[in-house]
Design an enzyme around this catalytic site. Structure first.
Site, PDB file in Angstrom:
ATOM      1  N   SER A   1     -47.875  20.098  23.343  1.00 46.86           N
ATOM      2  CA  SER A   1     -48.188  21.058  24.400  1.00 46.86           C
ATOM      3  C   SER A   1     -48.926  20.388  25.541  1.00 46.86           C
ATOM      4  O   SER A   1     -48.994  20.928  26.630  1.00 46.86           O
ATOM      5  CB  SER A   1     -49.125  22.151  23.888  1.00 46.86           C
ATOM      6  OG  SER A   1     -48.689  22.659  22.689  1.00 46.86           O
TER       7      SER A   1
ATOM      8  N   HIS B   1     -40.605  21.652  24.323  1.00 47.71           N
ATOM      9  CA  HIS B   1     -41.815  22.438  24.075  1.00 47.71           C
ATOM     10  C   HIS B   1     -41.468  23.881  23.740  1.00 47.71           C
ATOM     11  O   HIS B   1     -41.021  24.643  24.600  1.00 47.71           O
ATOM     12  CB  HIS B   1     -42.732  22.377  25.313  1.00 47.71           C
ATOM     13  CG  HIS B   1     -44.037  23.073  25.114  1.00 47.71           C
ATOM     14  ND1 HIS B   1     -44.640  23.824  26.089  1.00 47.71           N
ATOM     15  CD2 HIS B   1     -44.854  23.132  24.028  1.00 47.71           C
ATOM     16  CE1 HIS B   1     -45.773  24.315  25.615  1.00 47.71           C
ATOM     17  NE2 HIS B   1     -45.927  23.910  24.374  1.00 47.71           N
TER      18      HIS B   1
ATOM     19  N   GLU C   1     -39.372  24.666  27.094  1.00 45.16           N
ATOM     20  CA  GLU C   1     -39.465  23.759  28.239  1.00 45.16           C
ATOM     21  C   GLU C   1     -38.898  22.405  27.815  1.00 45.16           C
ATOM     22  O   GLU C   1     -39.326  21.856  26.791  1.00 45.16           O
ATOM     23  CB  GLU C   1     -40.932  23.559  28.648  1.00 45.16           C
ATOM     24  CG  GLU C   1     -41.547  24.794  29.268  1.00 45.16           C
ATOM     25  CD  GLU C   1     -43.001  24.568  29.650  1.00 45.16           C
ATOM     26  OE1 GLU C   1     -43.329  24.729  30.828  1.00 45.16           O
ATOM     27  OE2 GLU C   1     -43.813  24.229  28.756  1.00 45.16           O
TER      28      GLU C   1
ATOM     29  N   ASN D   1     -48.012  26.127  30.945  1.00 48.11           N
ATOM     30  CA  ASN D   1     -49.458  26.036  30.742  1.00 48.11           C
ATOM     31  C   ASN D   1     -50.186  25.624  32.015  1.00 48.11           C
ATOM     32  O   ASN D   1     -51.332  26.017  32.228  1.00 48.11           O
ATOM     33  CB  ASN D   1     -49.787  25.096  29.577  1.00 48.11           C
ATOM     34  CG  ASN D   1     -49.451  25.759  28.248  1.00 48.11           C
ATOM     35  OD1 ASN D   1     -49.464  26.990  28.143  1.00 48.11           O
ATOM     36  ND2 ASN D   1     -49.124  24.981  27.248  1.00 48.11           N
TER      37      ASN D   1
END
Ligand SMILES: NC(=O)c1ccc[n+]([C@@H]2O[C@H](COP(=O)([O-])OP(=O)(O)OC[C@H]3O[C@@H](n4cnc5c(N)ncnc54)[C@H](O)[C@@H]3O)[C@@H](O)[C@H]2O)c1
Length: 436
Positions: free
Chosen positions: A93, A114, A126, A164
Site C-alpha cells: 500500500s 494494489h 490500482e 491513498n
C-alpha cells in the site's frame, strides 16, 4: 489480503496456488470455500504450495507479505529466482514499487497490484507502474484484474499511488481541527458522517485501522515527499502511538471499546421543519438553503448571509457543503435556525472553513495537484475514492459541486492562517482564474 486475492484468482479462472510458510493454509482455504458456499457458487479450491519452489510454474505471482521493505525486497528476489519468466506483483500500500523492483533479477517484470480490503468485495485495483516496468507486464496485470471483475486504475509510482494520496487529507485535516480546538473527536466524526456522507468518521476509522499503522503510513508519506507540508504527520498520532492507544485492537484509541458497550451514541434523525429562513447570497450553499426554505410553509424567519461555503447568521459564522444535511454552527442562533429548517447542526469554533469544508477543500486540492502532475485522470481519481474507499463522491466531482472559486477562497484563507499545507494546486488556480 493474500486469501482474498487467491479467491479472486480462482474466480477469474486461473490455476491458483497459495504459499505462506507461517499461516495455517488449509484453514485459509476452508475460509475461502465457506465464502463460496455462502454465495452459492462452486469452484476448485486453490492449491497449497508448501515450498516456494512450487511457484516455478506460475505466470504471475502476487506477493502479500507484511508491509516491510526488507521482507518485500527479499521475497521478490526469491520469487524472481524461482519463476524467472513470471510477472511479479506487489500488493504493497505504501512502499515504492520502483525500489522493490530493483531487488528482482528482472525489474521490468515487477508491477504494483494494489487491492483494497477486503479484496473479494472492493471493486478497485490500482495497477502501478514502476520506473522499470515493462508495458506488456502492466497490460497482463490489468487484464488479470479485469478478469477478477475489478475496475482498474493505472497509475504512476507516487507515494500512496492514486487513492491513498487523494485521500491523505481525510484524516490529517481532522487531526488538525482537533489540535486547533475547532471541535472534539465525537463532533468531528459526526460532522464527517452526517455532513459529508462518509460511512465512518476519521477518528473511528483510525481506531479501526490502528492509530500506530496510520502513523507509520503518515511518516512514510512525509519521508517519500521530502517533507511536503501538506503531508506533515500529526503530533497527536505520535502521542497516541507512544501511549499505546492504538484503537480497537488495544481496547482504546480515540474511543474506548468496552465489551458490550457501543463506543459512541447513535446519530439521531434529522429534526422536523418548523420554520423558514431568508437567504442572501449566491452559490451552492445559498441555493441549497433557499431550496429548503422554499420547501417549508414558512417564508420568513431569520436572515442569513451566505458567502461561499458558509456565511453569517447575525454575528455567528457557520460552515457547510452541499448536498446539505448538517450545518456547522458557532452559536445558539445558528443551532436554532438551521435545525428548525430540518437540518442537523454541530457546534464548532470560528475558523476559516469549519471542519468538513476544510477537509473537502483539501481533498479537491489534492486531486488538482494530481491532475497537474498527470498522475491520474479526473475519472480515475473519483472512481478510486468511490470504489476503493466508499466515498459518497469523488474529489473532482466535489470540486465541481462546490465551485472551484469557493474551494480556492477557502484554501487561501486557510493558507494565510496555517501556512503552505494549504497552498492551492497550480492547476486549480489556473482553471479558476480562466474558467472554461
Ligand atoms: N490489510 C489491508 O487493509 C491492506 C489493504 C491493501 C494492501 N495491503 C497490503 O497487503 C500486504 C499484506 O497485508 P495483510 O493485512 O494481509 O497482512 P497480514 O499480516 O494479515 O498477512 C501477511 C501474511 O504474510 C505471511 N508471511 C509472512 N512472511 C512471509 C513470507 N516470507 N513468505 C510468505 N508469506 C509470509 C504471514 O504468515 C501472513 O499470513 C501488505 O503489503 C499490506 O500493506 C493491506
Amino acid at each position: 489480503m493474500g486469501a482474498g486475492i487467491a479467491q479472486l484468482g480462482v474466480e477469474a479462472g486461473c490455476a491458483t496456488l497459495i504459499h505462506d510458510p507461517f499461516a495455517d493454509v488449509p484453514k485459509v482455504i476452508a475460509g475461502i470455500a465457506a465464502r463460496w458456499e455462502k454465495k452459492g457458487v462452486a469452484h476448485s479450491p486453490p492449491v497449497v504450495a508448501t515450498e516456494i519452489s512450487a511457484l516455478s510454474t506460475c505466470d504471475l505471482i502476487v506477493e502479500a507479505v507484511p508491509e516491510r521493505f526488507d521482507l518485500k525486497q527479499e521475497t521478490l528476489a526469491r520469487l524472481s529466482a524461482v519463476a524467472p519468466e513470471a510477472v511479479l506483483c506487489s500488493n504493497t500500500s505504501s512502499i515504492p514499487i520502483t525500489a522493490l523492483a530493483a531487488a528482482a533479477a528482472d525489474p521490468s517484470r515487477v508491477v504494483g497490484m494494489h487491492f483494497f480490503n477486503p479484496p473479494a468485495v472492493m471493486r478497485l485495483v490500482e495497477v502501478v507502474s514502476a520506473v522499470q516496468s515493462d508495458p506488456e507486464a502492466l497490460d497482463r496485470v490489468c487484464r488479470l484484474a479485469e478478469a477478477m471483475g475489478k475496475h482498474v486504475i493505472r497509475c504512476k509510482d507516487v507515494a500512496g499511488f492514486v487513492v491513498n494520496r487523494a485521500n491523505r487529507s481525510f484524516g490529517l485535516e481532522a487531526l488538525r481541527c482537533l489540535q486547533e480546538g475547532v471541535a472534539g473527536v465525537e463532533t468531528i466524526d459526526r460532522i464527517y458522517r452526517l455532513e459529508g456522507g462518509f460511512r465512518m468518521g476519521p477518528f473511528e476509522l483510525q481506531d479501526l485501522v490502528g492509530i500506530d499503522t496510520g502513523y507509520e503510513i503518515s511518516l512514510s508519506f512525509h519521508q517519500l515527499s521530502f517533507g511536503e507540508p501538506r503531508w506533515r504527520p500529526s503530533t497527536l498520532s505520535a502521542q497516541m502511538t507512544a501511549a499505546g492507544r492504538h484503537g480497537r485492537k488495544t481496547g482504546r484509541g480515540w474511543y474506548r471499546y468496552d465489551a458490550g458497550r457501543p463506543h459512541r451514541s447513535d446519530d439521531q434523525p434529522e429534526p422536523p421543519v418548523v420554520a423558514g429562513m431568508q437567504v442572501e447570497g449566491s452559490g451552492p450553499v445559498a441555493e441549497a438553503l433557499r431550496g429548503r426554505a422554499a420547501n417549508s410553509d414558512f417564508n420568513d424567519g431569520p436572515r442569513v448571509v451566505v458567502d461561499g461555503l458558509g456565511g453569517m447568521i447575525g454575528t455567528e459564522p457557520f460552515y457547510a457543503i452541499t448536498p446539505l444535511h448538517l450545518v456547522e454552527v458557532t452559536g445558539p442562533a445558528g443551532e436554532a435556525a438551521f435545525s428548525s429548517l430540518g437540518l442537523h447542526t454541530a457546534r464548532v469554533s470560528t475558523s476559516p472553513a469549519g471542519v468538513l469544508p476544510r477537509a473537502v477543500c483539501r481533498l479537491v486540492n489534492e486531486a488538482y495537484f494530481m491532475l497537474g502532475e498527470q498522475i491520474a485522470s479526473p475519472e480515475d481519481i473519483d472512481a478510486g475514492l468511490i470504489l476503493g474507499l466508499n466515498h459518497p463522491r469523488g474529489a473532482v466531482g466535489r470540486g465541481d459541486l462546490l465551485g472551484r472559486q469557493n474551494v480556492l477562497t477557502a484554501l487561501d484563507g486557510l493558507r494565510e492562517l496555517h501556512g503552505d499545507a494549504y497552498r492551492a494546486a497550480p492547476l486549480l488556480r489556473r482553471l479558476t482564474a480562466a474558467p472554461s
